[in-house]
Motif scaffolding. Structure first.
Motif, PDB file in Angstrom:
ATOM      1  N   TYR A  36      28.168  71.437  64.546  1.00 34.53           N
ATOM      2  CA  TYR A  36      29.396  72.075  65.051  1.00 34.53           C
ATOM      3  C   TYR A  36      30.367  72.312  63.902  1.00 34.53           C
ATOM      4  O   TYR A  36      30.964  73.392  63.801  1.00 34.53           O
ATOM      5  N   TRP A  37      30.524  71.329  63.028  1.00 35.00           N
ATOM      6  CA  TRP A  37      31.470  71.465  61.923  1.00 35.00           C
ATOM      7  C   TRP A  37      31.022  72.552  60.955  1.00 35.00           C
ATOM      8  O   TRP A  37      31.815  73.408  60.552  1.00 35.00           O
ATOM      9  N   ILE A  38      29.737  72.527  60.589  1.00 33.14           N
ATOM     10  CA  ILE A  38      29.236  73.505  59.609  1.00 33.14           C
ATOM     11  C   ILE A  38      29.322  74.925  60.169  1.00 33.14           C
ATOM     12  O   ILE A  38      29.726  75.864  59.465  1.00 33.14           O
ATOM     13  N   SER A  39      28.964  75.115  61.439  1.00 33.13           N
ATOM     14  CA  SER A  39      28.905  76.465  62.007  1.00 33.13           C
ATOM     15  C   SER A  39      30.275  77.023  62.358  1.00 33.13           C
ATOM     16  O   SER A  39      30.405  78.224  62.610  1.00 33.13           O
ATOM     17  N   ASN A  40      31.310  76.167  62.393  1.00 35.57           N
ATOM     18  CA  ASN A  40      32.649  76.639  62.755  1.00 35.57           C
ATOM     19  C   ASN A  40      33.664  76.506  61.626  1.00 35.57           C
ATOM     20  O   ASN A  40      34.853  76.704  61.851  1.00 35.57           O
ATOM     21  N   ARG A  41      33.221  76.170  60.451  1.00 37.78           N
ATOM     22  CA  ARG A  41      34.163  76.052  59.347  1.00 37.78           C
ATOM     23  C   ARG A  41      34.408  77.426  58.714  1.00 37.78           C
ATOM     24  O   ARG A  41      33.568  78.325  58.773  1.00 37.78           O
ATOM     25  N   VAL A  80      38.616  74.911  56.657  1.00 35.01           N
ATOM     26  CA  VAL A  80      39.175  74.413  57.919  1.00 35.01           C
ATOM     27  C   VAL A  80      38.148  74.541  59.023  1.00 35.01           C
ATOM     28  O   VAL A  80      37.195  75.320  58.929  1.00 35.01           O
ATOM     29  N   LEU A  81      38.364  73.758  60.079  1.00 36.13           N
ATOM     30  CA  LEU A  81      37.501  73.810  61.260  1.00 36.13           C
ATOM     31  C   LEU A  81      38.237  74.532  62.375  1.00 36.13           C
ATOM     32  O   LEU A  81      39.264  74.052  62.856  1.00 36.13           O
ATOM     33  N   ILE A  82      37.738  75.711  62.754  1.00 36.41           N
ATOM     34  CA  ILE A  82      38.279  76.452  63.901  1.00 36.41           C
ATOM     35  C   ILE A  82      37.097  76.927  64.727  1.00 36.41           C
ATOM     36  O   ILE A  82      36.266  77.710  64.252  1.00 36.41           O
ATOM     37  N   ASP A  83      37.010  76.446  65.950  1.00 33.40           N
ATOM     38  CA  ASP A  83      35.935  76.834  66.855  1.00 33.40           C
ATOM     39  C   ASP A  83      35.914  78.355  66.989  1.00 33.40           C
ATOM     40  O   ASP A  83      36.936  78.971  67.297  1.00 33.40           O
ATOM     41  N   LYS A  84      34.764  78.951  66.748  1.00 31.14           N
ATOM     42  CA  LYS A  84      34.654  80.412  66.802  1.00 31.14           C
ATOM     43  C   LYS A  84      34.915  80.964  68.200  1.00 31.14           C
ATOM     44  O   LYS A  84      35.125  82.168  68.378  1.00 31.14           O
TER      45      LYS A  84
END
Length: 298
Positions: free
Chosen positions: A37-42, A52-56
Motif C-alpha cells: 500500500y505504501w509503495i503503490s501510493n507514494r 509522501v503517502l497519498i492514497d490514489k
C-alpha cells in the motif's frame, strides 16, 4: 499434552499460534500488504521535494468535497462576524494578498526541486470568515474554505503576524496534508486489524499502537507543521508582509499557552521554541522571497 518433571500437565498449544499466543503469520501478511500500500501510493510532493503517502483513491476533488461538507457543518454551529466588521475586512484582505502569491511561490518552491507545481489552488472556491470564538486558532480546509477565530486577534496583534498564521493554514491545504493524514490513518487501521486477527491481547495492542504513535504518527504530524511553517512564511513574505514578525508571534503563542502544552515528543505540533529556531533559520530565504515577489519591497 506435555508433562513437566513435577508431573504437572501443560496447556494444549493451538495450531498456528506462536510466542505469546500470537499468530505471527497474520502479522507478516498484513505487513506485506501495508508495504505494498505504501509503495503503490507514494509520490513526490513538488512543493517540498518530500516523498509522501497519498492514497490514489483520494483525489483533490474528493478532498474539496469533504472540506465543503465540514464547512457547511461548521457554519451551523459557529457564528461568523459581520463582513462589515473592520477585523473581518482585514482578515479577508490578508487572505486575498496571500492567495494572489500562491502561484509564483508554488512555482519557485517546485523549481528548487526540479519539479512542476500542481496548482490545485486553481480549483479552490475561496471563502474567508472571521468566527466569534475565544480559540487562538485558524484553519483552511481543502477547497479553500478558511476561518480565523477572534481569539487569535490579540495574540497576532498585527497584520504581518496574522499573515504568517494564515499562510501556514493555507499551506496545509496546498500540500494536501488532509489526504496524507487519511492515508496514514489507513495504515494505522491495518495495524489494528492485524493485531486483532493475530490474537494480540489489549495490552499488547496498546503497546504496539503507542510505539506507532510516538515513532511514526506524531513525528509525521510535526513534520507537516514544519512544512506549513516554511511555505506559509514564504507566502507572507511574497505578499509584502514582514516575515520577521513570525518570531515575536510564536513567543506570544508560547505565552498564550501558559506553559500547558504537552512535551514536543507527545504532541502533533513542534513547541514554540523549536518553531522559532526553524523560522529564524528560514528568515534569509523569506527575505529573498520578499525581495523577489513583493513589488513594493524596498
Amino acid at each position: 499434552m506435555a508433562t513437566d518433571p513435577y508431573g504437572n500437565q501443560g496447556q494444549p498449544r493451538r495450531r498456528g499460534m506462536g510466542f505469546g499466543g500470537i499468530r505471527w503469520w497474520v502479522l507478516l501478511l498484513f505487513a506485506g500488504y501495508a508495504g505494498y500500500y505504501w509503495i503503490s501510493n507514494r509520490s513526490t510532493d513538488a512543493l517540498t521535494g518530500e516523498t509522501v503517502l497519498i492514497d490514489k483513491n483520494i483525489s483533490p476533488e474528493d478532498e474539496k468535497q469533504l472540506g465543503l461538507q465540514a464547512w457547511d457543518e461548521l457554519l451551523q454551529t459557529e457564528r461568523p462576524v459581520s463582513p462589515n466588521d473592520p477585523n473581518a475586512k482585514a482578515v479577508r484582505d490578508i487572505a486575498s494578498r496571500l492567495i494572489a502569491k500562491i502561484g509564483p511561490v508554488s512555482d519557485s518552491l517546485a523549481a528548487e526541486h526540479g519539479l512542476t507545481a500542481p496548482h490545485i489552488e486553481k480549483t479552490f472556491d475561496w471563502d474567508v470568515n472571521l468566527l466569534e470564538s475565544e480559540q487562538v486558532n485558524a484553519f483552511c480546509l481543502p477547497g479553500g474554505k478558511m476561518a480565523v477565530y477572534t481569539g487569535l486577534l490579540p495574540v497576532a496583534q498585527n497584520q504581518d503576524a496574522m499573515a504568517v498564521v494564515m499562510g501556514h493554514e493555507i499551506t496545509h491545504a496546498l500540500l494536501r496534508h488532509g489526504a496524507q493524514r487519511m492515508s496514514e490513518q489507513k495504515l494505522a487501521q491495518m495495524g489494528q486489524m492485524a493485531g486483532a486477527m493475530s490474537g494480540m491481547d489489549q495490552s499488547q495492542m496498546q503497546a504496539v499502537m503507542a510505539v506507532y504513535g510516538y515513532g511514526r504518527a506524531l513525528p509525521y504530524a510535526r513534520k507537516q507543521e514544519t512544512q506549513a511553517d516554511e511555505m506559509g512564511l514564504m507566502l507572507a513574505a511574497a505578499a509584502c508582509f514582514n516575515p520577521k514578525e513570525a518570531i515575536p508571534l510564536w513567543e506570544r503563542m508560547g505565552q498564550a499557552s501558559g506553559g500547558e502544552a504537552p512535551p514536543e515528543f507527545s504532541s502533533t505540533h513542534p513547541n514554540p521554541g523549536t518553531r522559532i529556531q526553524n523560522l529564524q533559520a528560514l528568515m534569509p530565504k523569506a527575505m529573498e522571497y520578499r525581495k523577489k515577489f513583493c513589488e513594493t519591497a524596498q
